[in-house]
Design a protein around this motif. Sequence first.
Motif, short mmCIF file in Angstrom:
data_model
loop_
_atom_site.label_atom_id
_atom_site.label_comp_id
_atom_site.label_asym_id
_atom_site.label_seq_id
_atom_site.Cartn_x
_atom_site.Cartn_y
_atom_site.Cartn_z
N ALA A 26 0.36 -1.66 -0.27
CA ALA A 26 -0.51 0.03 -0.02
C ALA A 26 0.52 1.24 0.12
N ASN A 49 -4.06 0.74 -3.00
CA ASN A 49 -3.59 -0.41 -3.25
C ASN A 49 -2.97 -1.27 -3.77
N ALA A 52 -3.83 -4.19 -5.80
CA ALA A 52 -4.72 -4.81 -6.37
C ALA A 52 -5.23 -5.16 -7.39
N GLY A 195 -1.04 0.77 -8.88
CA GLY A 195 -2.08 -0.31 -8.00
C GLY A 195 -3.99 0.95 -8.29
#
Length: 222
Positions: A26, A49, A52, A195
């Motif tokens: 993250a 994220n 993801a 992300g």
Amino acid sequence: MKNWLRHNRGFLIFLLLFGLFRTAVADWNPIPSGSMRPTLIEGDVVLVNRLAYDLKLPLSNVILARLGEPRRGDIVTFDSPADGTRLIKRLVAVPGDVVEMRHERLFINGEAAAYELLESVREPLDPVGPVDATRSMESGPLPPHRVQWLSGVAARDSFGPLRIPAGQYLMLGDNRDNSADSRYFGLVPRALLIGRAVGIIASADITGNWMPRPERFASRFH
């Protein structure tokens, strides 16, 4: 030196793990420009994220495993295919899609986007200053989200039709007349995706008095 390393070993391990966490799991991304207005504004800090879509080798674009598929409407951070700059845009077309824009209206796989007029506002535009802007809700082939156009600004408002090849994605800024995106630097390979942005952590008025914007803290995109 050895004594220093021994006494600070715990802190150094923390920094290493923290760095690996930010590069693999993250991250947060400050918004420096207005290309995603009105969804994101200068000074917003978004949570990203990194898991993801892909698990990557830390500090690289080497994909170790695919964890999910990018979807139309996702707000995505990625490295620019032009110069490697980290960018954040909305993903509007995935592999296999046929996408085009006709005088500001998007078409994806033959389906025209619908536009519901929301409001007219004054928007900042460097170095010109405030200009008239029109905001609408764009929906149809994409999940509903706000976009805007700036009066008197020349931008690439038509392109395509273009079929998106495997492993490539088309990105647009929500501020359609003030965004360097796929209309200018081309499609984005999957390996350059970092992300999916999931929300706003904090925000401050970086173009004015640097005061925090509490109403935007811990908020979802709208």
